[in-house]
Each structure stands twice: as C-alpha cells, then as structure tokens.
Design a protein around this motif. Structure first.
Motif: not given
Length: 542
Positions: A313-326
C-alpha cells in the motif's frame, strides 16, 4: 526470566483449561516471556497462570507506561511486546501507546478482558463497562478481535502473531470476555502462527531498479524504520552507488552517522529538501516519505523514485513511484547489490560535508543550547547504547540531527504519532529486554511529566537508567509557536518542579548539570548506579 522449554504444559494432549490459562498457554507457545501491565479485578485469572508458563510480569504505574515499555521492548528485540490490561479505563489508558505503535510499525499485542458474552447491549452500570472495547481499539490498532469461545483464544493470539510475521508489523488487540476467562473447557494442542518466509522481491522489479540506479548520476538513499534490519546492505549499497544517505527519525543510525556518505536525520532541512528534489534517482527504503518525516509537505522529486517496502500500500502513498519493489528490505537490497555493477563509488564526501554544514547553519542559533550537552552524552555512552527519545525540542531539534548513532546502537523516537511521555517507559522496556546494555532516556520537562510516575518502576527494577531532562519550564515548542503567530503565550508555562528531588522521593537519584562537563560526570556515574538517576539540565526560558 526465560520461558518454559519442553515439556510444555498442556500443549500436546487434550486438557481441561480455563480461558485464562488458554490465553497464557497461547502466549507461551509464541515465545512470550514478558508481559507489561497492571493486575486488576478482571484479569486475575490470567495473572494466576503466568508463573507456570515462565512468563514474568513487569508492573508499571500506568497502562500508558506499560504500552510504551512494551513498544521499546519490541523495537530493540524485534519480538512483539505484550501488554496485559484489565477492562475499560485500563485498556483506554494504553490506547495512546497503541496509536504510536501503529504509526511507527511496531509489533505490539494488547490483551484485555471484556464484558461477558451475554452482557446486554444497553448499559447496566457494571464495573469498567463501556459500549465497545473492540470498536475503540479498531481506531488505533491493525485489528481488534473479541473471541466468542475458549477454543478460539489460541487462534486469536496466533492471528496476531501471523500479522507480525507476514505483513508490516502493527499493533493488535485481543479481547477475552470475562466469563470465558474462568470457564473451563477441554482443549487440544495449542495452535501456533505458521512460519512465514520473508517476502522476496520480484526478479523483474530488481532488474528494473538496478538498471535505474546504475544509470543514475546523482543518486540518493532515504532510509526509514523499515531499513533498520537491513543495515549491512544499506551501507554496502550506498558505497556501491556513491550515494549520500539521509534517514528518517525511525531510520536513524541505520548507516553510521559518522560515515562520509551520511547526512543523518536531515529531511526537515530546507537545504536538504532542495538538494533531494534535484537527485535524478532516489532510492527510498522502508519509509512513508510523509509529512512527519519532512516536517512539512514532501517536496516534489525531479528524478525517478525507486521504492522498497514490505507494505504494497505504500506504493500508492506520497510521491509517485517509478519502480516499486515490494519485499523485505534485506532481501531486496541484497538482490540489488548482486544486480549492480562493481566499482561505481563516486567521490561525494565534500558534497555531503557541505550539505551537513548548510543544514546546521539553518538552525545554528536555535540548536546551540543543546549541541554541547549532546556531545558530552556521546562521549560517555558506549557505541551500542540505546537512547529513547521524547517528542521534545531537545530531541527532535537537538538529538535527532546532532547526536550521532551507528548501527551498533539504537535511537527510539515516537516519530509518527508524536506522543509525549514515551522516553522513560520505553527505556524501561529496553532495559528489561537487555539489562546489560547502556540505556539513556532523553526528554523535556513537559513530556517527562506525562509518565514521570514510571520512576517508581525503574526503582523496582534496580537497573542503571539515566534520564536526562532539559527543563525549559513548560511546553517550549508550543510557546514558540504562539510567539511566532504573534500571540501572547498562554497555558504553556508549568509550575516549577524540583525533578531531581522528585526522583529521590521515588527512591532513585537526582542531580542537576549546569554545564556539559557536569552532565558527562553525572551520566557516567548514573550508568554504574543501580536504579534511575534523573539529571536535569536547566534551560533559560526566552
């Protein structure tokens, strides 16, 4: 005090157990050896079974103190802290600590009795009655589970430990109705939370992140509390990339703050925010990148953002993420290191030094009152000492940016919820967990008095515990904010209290340190003396 080893009481065959014993058996099965709380009329059936299962109770003076102590215990050990309250007001007393644990991702289990299963929906005036404990705790915990049978108790505890092991760790509440605590039922083997492997990163995400980072000309690392368990890989990755490292309060010391690449806790600095916005790639590990990290709205980032986090869920919070690594931070960074080319190590030490100087120049006048004292503290403390912090000016303006910490030590700060009164009881929890490790509580006079009664608990434990208190006569931050608004300060000045005398009244020790050398001497003595020593540093009130 260690927990029982095999044979475990009532673990293998069917046995007749009360709900209270079923609860204690379930805690024992998950490795719990300490609980923090206060006995009350409604939880005595739980307390009676603790000794047989090798679980030692720690009794603070207030349930909020119990919550903060369990929080400190959990942060320093990595194991869940357990709070045992009675019903109603006792549970609500612990709610502020639950909120802090939620904000800072701390595994905290709160266990309480509740009204009986058949209790009427309408108020009857029963002792400690409230409309819904579970609804109250759902507002601050990840979940609140009211069991409906004795057989369900161990499943509810296992549910909490499964949360701690498989997802972002956050607090949980289990409520056992009063009639179930004393009801005896035949139960089979205890149910345990399954072993859950740490989530590994998606290989494609690692390749994309590695390609982005290897092409960066101006990289930066931002490390939060989720990076603390990945310390070796954080340093290795920073050195591989030649990337300056800045941390949040929760990530303080993940990379040694004396390292040439370290900018320490600096996200609040306008100079650092401006610099971060110009990086072509920012790698953020285990951080929300929130307003509480920057002390303002997060700055826009001109470059690409690679984000590593256990919580999708942190990938949708705050600044936009270009490369998400969960993924787990350690596994993700280890995989990134394997995918990155060798020999990048850029020379940026001069840039880091200039940024540190710019940060310090911004607040030189404000912070000058604390820096000499904090240097004295650093000279006395061992490298692996644990410092617990309060939401006080001497902590967030003083110690966070100016008291260096390395990976061997820890700095525990109530960052997300910003609660007052955290430092002293959290230090007690740390000291219970690691009695031979140096622990220092750092606070202001206003924050200390939220939980000052825990001096009595510290006396009972008879473990060396210095408490350094910067005394500015009240709520200094709010006083300053009022003046900045053009208001006349009101309701912020506290009646002077002789805090060293109060510590002595509780059975501890107390003294004043009017200069850094005096603080160093008093601190060195306190680290060798059984029980708490409260050291007041008087501040001039503007």
């Amino acid at each position: 005090m260690g927990g029982r080893t095999d044979p475990v009481p009532h673990s293998a065959a069917e046995s007749l157990l009360t709900g209270g014993e079923a609860l204690v058996r379930a805690l024992h099965a998950h490795g719990v050896t300490r609980v923090f709380g206060i006995p009350g009329t409604h939880n005595l059936e739980v307390y009676r079974h603790l000794p047989a299962y090798g679980i030692a109770p720690v009794t603070p003076c207030h349930e909020q103190g119990a919550g903060y102590a369990a929080d400190g215990y959990a942060r320093v050990t990595g194991r869940p802290g357990v709070v045992l309250t009675t019903t109603g007001p006792a549970l609500l007393n612990a709610a502020a600590a639950v909120g802090e644990a939620y904000a800072d991702s701390v595994p905290l289990l709160v266990v309480s009795p509740g009204m009986p299963l058949g209790h009427p929906r309408l108020s009857t005036g029963a002792l400690h009655e409230m409309r819904s404990q579970t609804e109250a705790l759902r507002g601050v915990a990840a979940f609140s589970h009211r069991v409906s049978s004795v057989a369900e108790i161990d499943a509810a505890v296992a549910r909490a430990f499964t949360l701690f092991r498989s997802r972002r760790p956050r607090p949980a509440h289990v409520e056992v109705p009063l009639d179930l605590l004393t009801a005896a039922r035949t139960l089979g083997p205890v149910r345990r939370a399954p072993s859950v492997p740490k989530p590994a990163p998606d290989p494609q995400a690692v390749r994309e992140a590695a390609a982005t980072l290897s092409g960066a000309r101006r990289p930066a690392l931002v490390l939060g509390g989720g990076a603390v368990g990945a310390r070796p890989w954080c340093r290795a990755l920073a050195e591989r990339l030649g990337a300056p490292v800045v941390t949040t309060a929760a990530g303080k010391g993940t990379v040694a703050e004396t390292h040439p690449l370290s900018l320490g806790v600096s996200l609040h600095s306008p100079a650092l925010q401006k610099w971060l916005a110009t990086r072509d790639v920012v790698l953020a590990v285990g951080t929300e990148l929130s307003g509480s990290d920057f002390w303002t709205d997060p700055p826009p980032l001109d470059g690409r953002l690679v984000r590593v986090d256990l919580d999708p869920h942190q990938m949708y919070a705050g600044p936009a993420v270009d490369v998400p690594v969960v993924a787990d931070a350690g596994l993700a960074l280890e995989a990134l290191l394997a995918a990155l080319p060798e020999g990048r190590h850029a020379r940026v030490a001069d840039e880091v030094a200039a940024l540190r100087a710019a940060r310090d120049a911004e607040s030189a006048v404000r912070d000058a009152r604390w820096i000499p004292y904090l240097r004295a503290v650093r000279e006395v403390l061992a490298a692996d000492a644990v410092i617990t912090s309060d939401s006080a000016q001497c902590c967030y303006y003083g110690a966070l940016p100016h008291l260096s910490v390395g990976p061997e030590g820890r700095y525990l700060h109530p960052a997300g919820f910003g609660t007052l009164g955290y430092a002293l009881p959290a230090a007690l929890g740390v000291k219970v967990a690691e009695p031979h490790r140096q622990v220092l509580a750092l606070s202001g006079d206003g924050g200390l008095q939220f939980t000052v009664q825990e001096l009595a608990t510290a006396v009972q434990l008879r473990l060396p515990l210095p408490i350094v208190v910067f005394d500015n006569g009240g709520y200094g931050e709010i006083r300053d904010e009022m003046r900045a608004r053009g208001d006349v300060p009101a309701a912020v000045d506290l009646t002077p209290v002789d805090l060293p005398a109060l510590a002595r009244a509780y059975g501890g020790h107390g003294t004043r340190a009017c200069d850094p050398a005096a603080l160093a001497r008093a601190l060195a003595e306190a680290l060798e003396r059984p029980g708490p020593t409260l050291i007041t540093v008087p501040e001039e009130t503007p």
